[in-house]
Design a protein around this motif. Structure first.
Motif, PDB file in Angstrom:
ATOM      1  N   PRO A   1      13.835  31.385 101.177  1.00  0.00           N
ATOM      2  CA  PRO A   1      12.425  31.395 101.584  1.00  0.00           C
ATOM      3  C   PRO A   1      11.794  30.031 101.430  1.00  0.00           C
ATOM      4  CG  PRO A   1      12.646  32.370  99.406  1.00  0.00           C
ATOM      5  CD  PRO A   1      14.043  32.115  99.905  1.00  0.00           C
ATOM      6  N   VAL A   2      10.830  29.741 102.313  1.00  0.00           N
ATOM      7  CA  VAL A   2      10.096  28.479 102.188  1.00  0.00           C
ATOM      8  C   VAL A   2       9.248  28.499 100.924  1.00  0.00           C
ATOM      9  CG1 VAL A   2       8.341  27.008 103.253  1.00  0.00           C
ATOM     10  CG2 VAL A   2      10.060  28.130 104.684  1.00  0.00           C
ATOM     11  N   VAL A   3       8.628  29.652 100.659  1.00  0.00           N
ATOM     12  CA  VAL A   3       7.848  29.829  99.430  1.00  0.00           C
ATOM     13  C   VAL A   3       8.423  31.037  98.705  1.00  0.00           C
ATOM     14  CG1 VAL A   3       5.597  30.279  98.427  1.00  0.00           C
ATOM     15  CG2 VAL A   3       5.794  28.870 100.496  1.00  0.00           C
TER      16      VAL A   3
ATOM     17  N   SER B   1       8.994  32.216 112.634  1.00  0.00           N
ATOM     18  CA  SER B   1      10.373  31.935 113.003  1.00  0.00           C
ATOM     19  C   SER B   1      11.331  32.682 112.089  1.00  0.00           C
ATOM     20  CB  SER B   1      10.664  30.432 112.923  1.00  0.00           C
ATOM     21  OG  SER B   1      10.581  29.982 111.573  1.00  0.00           O
ATOM     22  N   VAL B   2      12.487  33.040 112.639  1.00  0.00           N
ATOM     23  CA  VAL B   2      13.572  33.685 111.889  1.00  0.00           C
ATOM     24  C   VAL B   2      14.772  32.748 111.929  1.00  0.00           C
ATOM     25  CG1 VAL B   2      15.136  35.667 111.802  1.00  0.00           C
ATOM     26  CG2 VAL B   2      12.740  36.010 112.462  1.00  0.00           C
ATOM     27  N   PRO B   3      15.283  32.280 110.767  1.00  0.00           N
ATOM     28  CA  PRO B   3      14.936  32.710 109.407  1.00  0.00           C
ATOM     29  C   PRO B   3      13.978  31.773 108.680  1.00  0.00           C
ATOM     30  CG  PRO B   3      16.971  31.499 109.323  1.00  0.00           C
ATOM     31  CD  PRO B   3      16.522  31.466 110.766  1.00  0.00           C
ATOM     32  N   GLY B   4      13.351  30.816 109.397  1.00  0.00           N
ATOM     33  CA  GLY B   4      12.503  29.843 108.714  1.00  0.00           C
ATOM     34  C   GLY B   4      11.359  30.469 107.946  1.00  0.00           C
ATOM     35  N   ASP B   5      10.590  31.334 108.626  1.00  0.00           N
ATOM     36  CA  ASP B   5       9.462  31.996 107.970  1.00  0.00           C
ATOM     37  C   ASP B   5       9.824  33.386 107.448  1.00  0.00           C
ATOM     38  OD1 ASP B   5       7.523  29.933 108.589  1.00  0.00           O
ATOM     39  OD2 ASP B   5       7.605  30.656 110.671  1.00  0.00           O
TER      40      ASP B   5
ATOM     41  N   ALA C   1      16.073  45.991 113.214  1.00  0.00           N
ATOM     42  CA  ALA C   1      16.038  44.561 112.866  1.00  0.00           C
ATOM     43  C   ALA C   1      15.622  43.725 114.064  1.00  0.00           C
ATOM     44  CB  ALA C   1      17.401  44.110 112.347  1.00  0.00           C
ATOM     45  N   MET C   2      16.089  44.106 115.261  1.00  0.00           N
ATOM     46  CA  MET C   2      15.673  43.390 116.460  1.00  0.00           C
ATOM     47  C   MET C   2      14.185  43.595 116.718  1.00  0.00           C
ATOM     48  SD  MET C   2      18.141  41.597 117.685  1.00  0.00           S
ATOM     49  CE  MET C   2      18.339  41.213 115.939  1.00  0.00           C
ATOM     50  N   GLY C   3      13.662  44.758 116.347  1.00  0.00           N
ATOM     51  CA  GLY C   3      12.224  44.975 116.429  1.00  0.00           C
ATOM     52  C   GLY C   3      11.461  44.049 115.495  1.00  0.00           C
ATOM     53  N   VAL C   4      12.011  43.820 114.308  1.00  0.00           N
ATOM     54  CA  VAL C   4      11.392  42.895 113.351  1.00  0.00           C
ATOM     55  C   VAL C   4      11.372  41.478 113.934  1.00  0.00           C
ATOM     56  CG1 VAL C   4      11.552  41.858 111.059  1.00  0.00           C
ATOM     57  CG2 VAL C   4      12.087  44.285 111.369  1.00  0.00           C
ATOM     58  N   VAL C   5      12.488  41.067 114.532  1.00  0.00           N
ATOM     59  CA  VAL C   5      12.560  39.738 115.138  1.00  0.00           C
ATOM     60  C   VAL C   5      11.513  39.605 116.244  1.00  0.00           C
ATOM     61  CG1 VAL C   5      14.020  38.188 116.494  1.00  0.00           C
ATOM     62  CG2 VAL C   5      14.991  39.421 114.548  1.00  0.00           C
TER      63      VAL C   5
END
Length: 368
Positions: free
Chosen positions: A365-367, A298-302, A285-289
């Motif tokens: 999610p934004v979308v 951005s996490v968790p914006g995008d 998960a840190m790799g994903v970030v």
């Protein structure tokens, strides 16, 4: 001419020099009996004069029928285990109980591609029990060898064999809980980042066929939990995802490989890019970030991100949404089951409880 071998001073010689019985001298060394302080001092003075360092551990183990050593088999290189904070927490909990038994811990690395090589080291070592820890394969050739020697075995869900007692985990159910959390937030376009499915897994995109052929129980069951929520529960069916990739795996479940695989899932047009990634470990998960940051997301914006393990991440400013499987408590539980095995009892298999810990890395999610 070679020098004659110098004989090791015996406890009997110490007792004679101190003017006490051998049993009294033994109690003076062990500290487990009612021996006067002056007698203890006299025995220890005689021992120092004779160069006696204490009871012979080999002779003691022969008398007790135990070596005082528990083998802990670790899949792959020990380096990777020591870099994984969850693995370290499990070993810490296990060692706490072993210290109390008392027993020592011998770590034995089992090469991923040639697991039979570990049998050479196992066969040359006197062991009271063996623990298979940290997500090993379903089948392990060491099981037959250890069973033939009458050595009790404990695992964490693998190897899958009735001769091995287990502290298991509901990996599938726990991953379903993560998936439901994301769906409740409104996520529908979700990808899955997996630990290695096989010992020779490359870091890259994966397919349903790869999941079906997985040889690691934890990886396969967590993938099935993801598919229960976001795909088909029949591994032969197609996911309703269009052309966008939804599954990726890593050769090593660490931050660096996680970032490489996550970029493959994220470097897509916005209308195809996942709004969330379910990672099979906190390090992944840190790799994903890290990958999201590299791509300007951005996490968790995008992007929402979830992990699995519940380890401390002091370098991370946020709080990861994850499944906390309580590594220290798991290690201690394994230690208590090991204590029963050493006492000649076969404990019932146990399912280690987990809980969903919601942090700051998930949001709607934004979308959608």
């Amino acid at each position: 001419m070679s020098r004659p071998r110098q004989l090791r001073p015996t406890l009997r010689a110490v007792a004679q020099a101190a003017g006490v019985s051998t049993s009294t001298a033994s109690l003076a060394f062990s500290g487990r009996g009612p021996v006067a302080p002056e007698t203890v001092a006299r025995v220890r003075a005689a021992a120092e004069q004779l160069g006696y360092a204490g009871p012979d551990p080999l002779a003691s183990s022969l008398r007790q029928g135990r070596s005082g050593v528990v083998g802990v088999v670790v899949e792959g290189r020990l380096l990777h285990a020591f870099r994984d904070p969850f693995a370290v927490s499990v070993l810490d909990g296990l060692s706490q109980v072993l210290d109390d038994i008392p027993a020592g811990m011998l770590l034995i690395a089992q090469p991923a591609g040639t697991p039979e090589r570990a049998i050479t080291q196992l066969s040359a070592t006197a062991l009271d029990a063996v623990v298979f820890s940290l997500c090993g394969p379903d089948k392990n050739p060491a099981v037959d060898h250890l069973a033939a020697r009458g050595i009790p075995m404990l695992g964490d869900g693998s190897p899958v064999d009735p001769r091995v007692a287990h502290v298991a985990l509901d990996n599938r159910g726990a991953t379903v809980a993560l998936g439901r959390h994301l769906t409740e937030l409104g996520h529908r376009r979700v990808a899955h980042l997996m630990m290695p499915l096989r010992h020779d897994s490359p870091t890259g995109l994966a397919t349903l066929d790869d999941v079906a052929a997985a040889e690691f129980t934890d990886t396969r069951d967590r993938a099935r939990g993801f598919l229960d929520v976001f795909g088909a529960d029949d591994l032969g069916a197609e996911l309703e995802v269009g052309a966008a990739p939804r599954l990726a795996q890593t050769a090593i479940p660490d931050v660096e490989q996680g970032a490489i695989a996550a970029r493959l899932l994220l470097d897509l047009p916005e209308d195809q890019r996942p709004t969330a990634i379910v990672a099979q470990s906190d390090l992944l998960a840190m790799g994903v970030v890290r990958a999201a940051d590299d791509l300007g997301l951005s996490v968790p914006g995008d992007l929402s991100v979830t992990g699995f393990d519940g380890v401390e991440l002091p370098w991370f400013a946020g709080t990861l949404t994850t499944i906390d499987q309580h590594g220290l408590a798991k290690g201690r539980l394994m230690g208590e089951m090991l204590r029963q095995l050493l006492d000649g009892q076969r404990p019932d298999d146990v399912v280690q409880p987990t809980h969903l810990r919601i942090g700051t890395t998930t949001a709607p999610p934004v979308v959608a």
